[in-house]
Design a protein around this motif. Sequence first.
Motif, PDB file in Angstrom:
ATOM      1  N   LEU A  35       0.870  -1.168   0.000  1.00 24.62           N
ATOM      2  CA  LEU A  35       0.000   0.000   0.000  1.00 24.62           C
ATOM      3  C   LEU A  35       0.909   1.220   0.000  1.00 24.62           C
ATOM      4  O   LEU A  35       1.750   1.385   0.893  1.00 24.62           O
ATOM      5  N   HIS A  36       0.772   2.045  -1.014  1.00 25.71           N
ATOM      6  CA  HIS A  36       1.600   3.244  -1.148  1.00 25.71           C
ATOM      7  C   HIS A  36       0.698   4.455  -0.933  1.00 25.71           C
ATOM      8  O   HIS A  36      -0.202   4.710  -1.722  1.00 25.71           O
ATOM      9  N   ARG A  37       0.941   5.170   0.149  1.00 28.10           N
ATOM     10  CA  ARG A  37       0.109   6.321   0.499  1.00 28.10           C
ATOM     11  C   ARG A  37       0.793   7.598   0.043  1.00 28.10           C
ATOM     12  O   ARG A  37       1.937   7.872   0.394  1.00 28.10           O
ATOM     13  N   HIS A  38       0.063   8.386  -0.743  1.00 24.98           N
ATOM     14  CA  HIS A  38       0.577   9.663  -1.251  1.00 24.98           C
ATOM     15  C   HIS A  38       0.256  10.811  -0.297  1.00 24.98           C
ATOM     16  O   HIS A  38       1.043  11.741  -0.140  1.00 24.98           O
ATOM     17  N   ASP A  40      -1.398  11.438   3.694  1.00 26.66           N
ATOM     18  CA  ASP A  40      -1.838  10.814   4.942  1.00 26.66           C
ATOM     19  C   ASP A  40      -3.064  11.559   5.466  1.00 26.66           C
ATOM     20  O   ASP A  40      -2.956  12.510   6.225  1.00 26.66           O
ATOM     21  N   SER A  45      -0.660   6.926   9.565  1.00 30.24           N
ATOM     22  CA  SER A  45       0.234   5.993   8.870  1.00 30.24           C
ATOM     23  C   SER A  45       1.441   6.637   8.215  1.00 30.24           C
ATOM     24  O   SER A  45       2.420   5.959   7.940  1.00 30.24           O
ATOM     25  N   THR A  47       3.311   8.686   4.931  1.00 29.48           N
ATOM     26  CA  THR A  47       3.264   8.540   3.474  1.00 29.48           C
ATOM     27  C   THR A  47       4.329   7.554   3.035  1.00 29.48           C
ATOM     28  O   THR A  47       5.186   7.157   3.812  1.00 29.48           O
ATOM     29  N   TRP A  65       0.614  -3.920   8.418  1.00 27.35           N
ATOM     30  CA  TRP A  65       0.976  -2.510   8.504  1.00 27.35           C
ATOM     31  C   TRP A  65       2.413  -2.358   8.986  1.00 27.35           C
ATOM     32  O   TRP A  65       2.868  -3.100   9.846  1.00 27.35           O
ATOM     33  N   HIS A  86      -9.112   1.770   2.765  1.00 23.18           N
ATOM     34  CA  HIS A  86      -7.842   2.461   2.993  1.00 23.18           C
ATOM     35  C   HIS A  86      -7.417   3.383   1.856  1.00 23.18           C
ATOM     36  O   HIS A  86      -6.399   4.058   1.958  1.00 23.18           O
ATOM     37  N   HIS A  88      -8.820   6.128   0.589  1.00 25.70           N
ATOM     38  CA  HIS A  88      -9.023   7.562   0.829  1.00 25.70           C
ATOM     39  C   HIS A  88      -9.092   8.341  -0.475  1.00 25.70           C
ATOM     40  O   HIS A  88      -8.343   9.301  -0.685  1.00 25.70           O
ATOM     41  N   ALA A  91      -5.791   8.594  -2.320  1.00 24.44           N
ATOM     42  CA  ALA A  91      -4.613   8.994  -1.545  1.00 24.44           C
ATOM     43  C   ALA A  91      -3.678   7.810  -1.300  1.00 24.44           C
ATOM     44  O   ALA A  91      -2.495   7.992  -1.047  1.00 24.44           O
ATOM     45  N   THR A  92      -4.219   6.592  -1.373  1.00 29.78           N
ATOM     46  CA  THR A  92      -3.434   5.379  -1.178  1.00 29.78           C
ATOM     47  C   THR A  92      -3.720   4.430  -2.332  1.00 29.78           C
ATOM     48  O   THR A  92      -4.863   4.259  -2.729  1.00 29.78           O
TER      49      THR A  92
END
Length: 167
Positions: A35-38, A40, A45, A47, A65, A86, A88, A91-92
């Motif tokens: 999971l790559h979050r751009h 938060d 979590s 980024t 996680w 997850h 968003h 965003a992820t």
Amino acid sequence: MTAEQDLEQIATGPQFVGARIVQPNDPVRPRLFVLHRHVDVSGVSGTGVIADGVEWPDGTASIRWRGEHPKIDFADRGVPTLHFVHGHSGATEVEYLDQDPAAAISTDDAPAALRRVIDIALGKPVRCPQCGRPGACRCIADRHAARVDVVLGAVLAYLARTQGAAS
């Protein structure tokens, strides 16, 4: 109710939507992803790569996680649930680490008519799931699922026409 009917009801019940039965000799393998979050959104979590995951052959998924308080989550309905819970609104993202099985098929083999059908489908407007506008809007809603539905609908219609013509 017979034992077979009970089993069928269990296998087709809502708890199994999205999962499929994998037989012992099926050649399918688990797929690894992160999971790559751009952005938060929650402030918890961070980024970058925030979790490691596996998409199991039956369509379910699990993630572990990263960080000071790691935990494991399971998604009985697979990667779409991870996007829903997850993601968003983009965003992820789920990024697969191993090769997509479909990537082994050459796109050069696709007929020109199928390419045209997909090209037209990609150009069709998709309504925003939040405000319902077909064009640009101020929502940051992810239209990916709707876009996939439009393309799949076009491809299925193409296949129905070509298979009907072949018979």
